[in-house]
Design a protein around this motif. Structure first.
Motif, PDB file in Angstrom:
ATOM      1  N   CYS A   1      -7.841  -7.047 -14.929  1.00 12.40           N
ATOM      2  CA  CYS A   1      -6.855  -5.974 -14.795  1.00 12.40           C
ATOM      3  C   CYS A   1      -6.255  -5.582 -16.140  1.00 12.40           C
ATOM      4  O   CYS A   1      -5.610  -4.540 -16.251  1.00 12.40           O
TER       5      CYS A   1
ATOM      6  N   GLN B   1      -1.941  -9.427 -14.725  1.00 15.02           N
ATOM      7  CA  GLN B   1      -1.432  -8.058 -14.790  1.00 15.02           C
ATOM      8  C   GLN B   1      -0.223  -7.956 -15.717  1.00 15.02           C
ATOM      9  O   GLN B   1      -0.155  -7.070 -16.564  1.00 15.02           O
TER      10      GLN B   1
ATOM     11  N   TYR C   1      -4.528  -1.954  -9.654  1.00 18.15           N
ATOM     12  CA  TYR C   1      -4.722  -3.373  -9.363  1.00 18.15           C
ATOM     13  C   TYR C   1      -3.685  -3.887  -8.372  1.00 18.15           C
ATOM     14  O   TYR C   1      -2.486  -3.598  -8.482  1.00 18.15           O
TER      15      TYR C   1
ATOM     16  N   TYR D   1     -12.938  -5.888 -11.028  1.00 16.27           N
ATOM     17  CA  TYR D   1     -11.591  -5.916 -10.467  1.00 16.27           C
ATOM     18  C   TYR D   1     -10.738  -7.046 -11.024  1.00 16.27           C
ATOM     19  O   TYR D   1      -9.544  -6.867 -11.287  1.00 16.27           O
TER      20      TYR D   1
END
Length: 388
Positions: free
Chosen positions: A218, A173, A48, A215
């Motif tokens: 993450c 993230q 990512y 996508y």
């Protein structure tokens, strides 16, 4: 962390409003490499790149136009207001979208609300609250404040009795840093509550649901890894549950002075087995779907998908479908006339099907199957319904 799933060059956003087919087909891409931590059960896209993400005003993720989703949201808001006596309190929502859920919480309990979302568009919240044919409660003017920005340390001085974060943590993230920041904002407020909602990775793995991997997501959490995350960063878990046909994982917690951590246990080993099963079985699921579409296309049958959101983008791009699918259908009027990132399929309204008359409709989320079947019947259509 051990990589168990990989897809190269997938669209970096799935629900951005793209006005031309060319823009959709050429939309920026990134790589997916899902990896599993055998110590705590966390799953993450280790490839990512957060610099590729842009949650602008063209980011359109609202589900509020669905009566099914609307009923779920109203019932959830009522439960939270009742369980935590949310009356004349202050509520912060991180990742509030267009504010429909925050508005409900504030209207139901006469609360003050502060919503954070860089994709917020002023004026859209009234539209979201008026859908579904039901007269939903409305907050008073000035009762809710919206800040079109990411929630960050600069807002940590905004104190609240309830912090809500729905379908946002999976986009972050550095999950530990984020939860720790939320915990710091509640220092000295032992009675405050946080409510987080994320997709349950256990269901994704068990159903071999490759269409639920994209996508923007993450970070992927199971009940056990979500509980560990909050316990590790100074929260006491009050409630942990799955709802919405097992798709949503929800945690309720209070700030607690003690830092606890549950080490490796049978639940992580069980999740590891689910990871191995997914890695073994998902290629077969992909090939079965490809064969289904190829056969229908060869026979001249018309096929559409219903659900032009992230699931639809992941489904079409992973399968590599083009002419095999005619259109993507969505009830969200803001999406109509735009195109699916990656494949460029045009997004149309359900009414368009009256003329197009598809032979097969592939439902992108089984929780909406009955709602979609009812819409098709109202249009005088009876195509074959397939559900992912």
């Amino acid at each position: 962390m051990s990589v168990f799933y990989q897809q190269d060059q997938v669209p970096v956003h799935s629900v951005v409003l793209l006005r031309t087919r060319e823009a959709a087909v050429s939309y920026p891409r990134g790589d997916l490499q899902l990896a599993f931590c055998g110590a705590c059960g966390f799953v993450s896209n280790v490839a990512y790149d957060p610099s590729l993400q842009d949650y602008s005003s063209d980011y359109e993720a609202s589900q509020a136009f669905s009566p099914t989703f609307g009923a779920f949201a109203v019932n959830l808001a009522r439960r939270l207001v009742a369980d935590y006596d949310l009356h004349r309190k202050t509520i912060i929502e991180i990742g509030c979208g267009q504010g429909e859920f925050l508005n409900l919480l504030c209207a139901l309990g006469d609360n003050r609300g502060i919503g954070f979302d860089p994709a917020y568009v002023e004026g859209r919240e009234d539209l979201a609250l008026s859908v579904g044919g039901a007269a939903l409660p409305q907050p008073r003017p000035g009762q809710v404040e919206f800040i079109p920005d990411y929630y960050s340390e600069q807002y940590a001085d905004r104190h609240a009795d309830l912090v809500v974060c729905r379908m946002t943590l999976e986009h972050i993230q550095q999950t530990g840093d984020f939860v720790r920041m939320v915990r710091r904002s509640l220092e000295g407020q032992p009675d405050a509550v946080v409510f987080f909602q994320v997709p349950d990775v256990t269901r994704v793995l068990r159903d071999h649901a490759f269409w639920d991997i994209y996508y923007e997501h993450c970070s992927y959490l199971s009940p056990q890894s979500l509980a560990r995350l909050f316990q590790w960063h100074g929260f006491q878990v009050l409630n942990l549950s799955t709802e919405y046909d097992g798709q949503y994982l929800m945690i309720e917690a209070r700030p607690d002075g003690a830092h606890g951590f549950v080490g490796p246990d049978d639940d992580v080993r069980d999740l590891a087995a689910e990871v191995r099963g997914f890695a073994r079985e998902y290629p077969g699921a992909v090939e079965r779907w490809r064969a289904e579409f190829a056969e229908a296309h060869a026979a001249g049958r018309r096929t559409v998908i219903w659900g032009a959101g992230s699931k639809g983008v992941a489904f079409l791009t992973t399968l590599g479908l083009n002419d095999e699918v005619g259109y993507a259908v969505d009830i969200n009027p803001n999406k109509r006339g735009t195109f699916m990132a990656g494949t460029g399929h045009e997004i149309v309204s359900p009414e368009f099907l009256r003329e197009y008359r598809p032979d097969t409709v592939v439902v992108m989320n089984p929780v909406y199957r009955d709602e979609i079947a009812g819409s098709l019947a109202a249009l005088g259509l009876s195509p074959r319904l397939l559900t992912v």
